[in-house]
Design an enzyme around this catalytic site. Structure first.
Site, PDB file in Angstrom:
ATOM      1  N   GLN A   1      82.736  29.621  34.608  1.00  0.00           N
ATOM      2  CA  GLN A   1      83.942  28.914  35.033  1.00  0.00           C
ATOM      3  C   GLN A   1      84.930  28.831  33.873  1.00  0.00           C
ATOM      4  OE1 GLN A   1      83.460  24.868  36.517  1.00  0.00           O
ATOM      5  NE2 GLN A   1      85.628  24.436  36.148  1.00  0.00           N
TER       6      GLN A   1
ATOM      7  N   CYS B   1      85.295  23.575  39.507  1.00  0.00           N
ATOM      8  CA  CYS B   1      83.830  23.479  39.602  1.00  0.00           C
ATOM      9  C   CYS B   1      83.356  23.359  41.046  1.00  0.00           C
ATOM     10  CB  CYS B   1      83.303  22.314  38.769  1.00  0.00           C
ATOM     11  SG  CYS B   1      83.988  20.702  39.197  1.00  0.00           S
TER      12      CYS B   1
ATOM     13  N   HIS C   1      81.619  16.372  37.840  1.00  0.00           N
ATOM     14  CA  HIS C   1      81.448  17.824  37.835  1.00  0.00           C
ATOM     15  C   HIS C   1      80.508  18.237  38.965  1.00  0.00           C
ATOM     16  CE1 HIS C   1      81.466  21.795  36.001  1.00  0.00           C
ATOM     17  NE2 HIS C   1      80.155  21.806  35.899  1.00  0.00           N
TER      18      HIS C   1
ATOM     19  N   ASP D   1      75.661  26.335  37.105  1.00  0.00           N
ATOM     20  CA  ASP D   1      76.806  25.574  36.591  1.00  0.00           C
ATOM     21  C   ASP D   1      77.622  26.519  35.727  1.00  0.00           C
ATOM     22  OD1 ASP D   1      78.574  23.977  35.182  1.00  0.00           O
ATOM     23  OD2 ASP D   1      77.097  22.450  34.655  1.00  0.00           O
TER      24      ASP D   1
END
Length: 234
Positions: free
Chosen positions: A87, A93, A171, A186
Site C-alpha cells: 500500500q 487500506c 487501519h 496488510d
C-alpha cells in the site's frame, strides 16, 4: 495518486465496492458481532475472508516491528499463489483489504469479467511492490484507476464525513485462507504474515483467534470492527 478519502467500516459500502469489483451478489459483507464460539455460529457460511479495523497506534507499531524481526530470523511459508500488494496510497487500506480478500478467493467467488479481473490478470506475475505502484501511479484509462475511482465515489457514501487530510488512527487488514494456511494481509507491512495451518472449515475460528490477539494487545481501546465476506443467506 497519493491521497484518498478513507473508506468507512460499513458493510453496505463494502458490498457496493465488492460488486463493482465483479464479485457476484451471492456473496456479501456482514458485521461480525463477537469472536467467541456462539457469536461466530451466527456468521453465514462459508466465509471467504475477515476484514479487521483496529487502532493504528504506537502500541501496534512496536508489536509489528518485533513480529517482523522474528519472522525475518525464523522464516515462514508463503504459498506461491498468494496475492499480496503493498500500500503506497494514503487512506487506501480499506480498498487494499478488500482487494486482498477478493483476489485470494477469485476462483471461489467466480469473479466476473471487468476492470478488476483484468487488473488481477495483468498483475499476476508482478511483485507486491509493483502491484502497489499500479494503484499509486494509475493512469486515467487504466484498470487500476477505475478501482481507485470506485473507492473515491463510495468513500463519499459513508455515514461519517470523510477528510483525506485527517490523521489516520485506524487501519484495515484482511485475513484469508490460502494453500492450507491462515494469512494476515496488510499492505503497510513488509510481507504477509503466516498465522499457521487453516482450512476452509476452520478458517473463521482461526482468523477470529488472531483478531482476539489484536484486541488483547490493546485492551484499553474498544474501537475494533470485524467484517466477514460470506455466502449470502437465501
Amino acid at each position: 495518486m497519493s491521497l484518498l478519502l478513507p473508506l468507512e467500516s460499513n458493510p453496505d459500502v463494502m458490498n457496493k465496492f465488492m460488486y463493482l469489483l465483479g464479485v457476484p451478489e451471492k456473496w456479501n459483507v456482514v458485521d461480525v458481532y463477537g469472536i467467541d464460539g456462539d457469536a461466530l455460529e451466527w456468521v453465514p457460511k462459508p466465509v471467504l475472508a475477515l476484514i479487521l479495523l483496529f487502532p493504528y497506534n504506537t502500541k501496534y507499531f512496536e508489536f509489528a516491528k518485533q513480529e517482523a524481526e522474528e519472522i525475518k530470523e525464523k522464516g515462514q511459508i508463503i504459498v506461491p499463489d498468494l496475492f499480496y500488494m503493498k500500500q503506497y496510497v494514503s487512506n487506501a487500506c480499506g480498498t487494499i483489504a478488500l482487494i486482498h480478500s477478493v483476489a485470494n478467493n477469485a476462483e471461489r467467488v467466480q469473479l466476473q469479467d471487468g476492470d478488476f479481473k483484468k487488473l488481477l490478470e495483468n498483475s499476476k506475475n508482478l511483485t507486491p511492490e509493483e502491484r502497489g505502484e499500479m494503484l499509486s501511479t494509475a493512469g486515467v484509462n487504466s484498470d487500476a484507476y477505475k478501482v481507485i475511482k470506485a473507492h473515491q465515489e463510495l468513500a463519499k457514501e459513508g455515514q461519517t464525513e470523510a477528510d483525506p487530510n485527517e490523521k489516520v488512527v485506524h487501519h484495515f487488514v484482511a485475513f484469508v485462507q490460502k494453500g492450507g494456511y491462515l494469512y494476515e494481509l496488510d499492505g503497510r507491512k513488509d510481507f504477509p504474515i503466516n498465522h499457521g495451518p487453516s482450512s476452509e472449515e476452520t478458517f473463521l475460528t482461526d482468523a477470529a483467534k488472531v483478531c482476539k490477539k489484536f484486541m488483547e494487545r490493546d485492551s484499553e481501546d474498544v474501537n475494533f470492527t470485524i467484517m466477514a465476506i460470506t455466502a449470502k443467506e437465501s
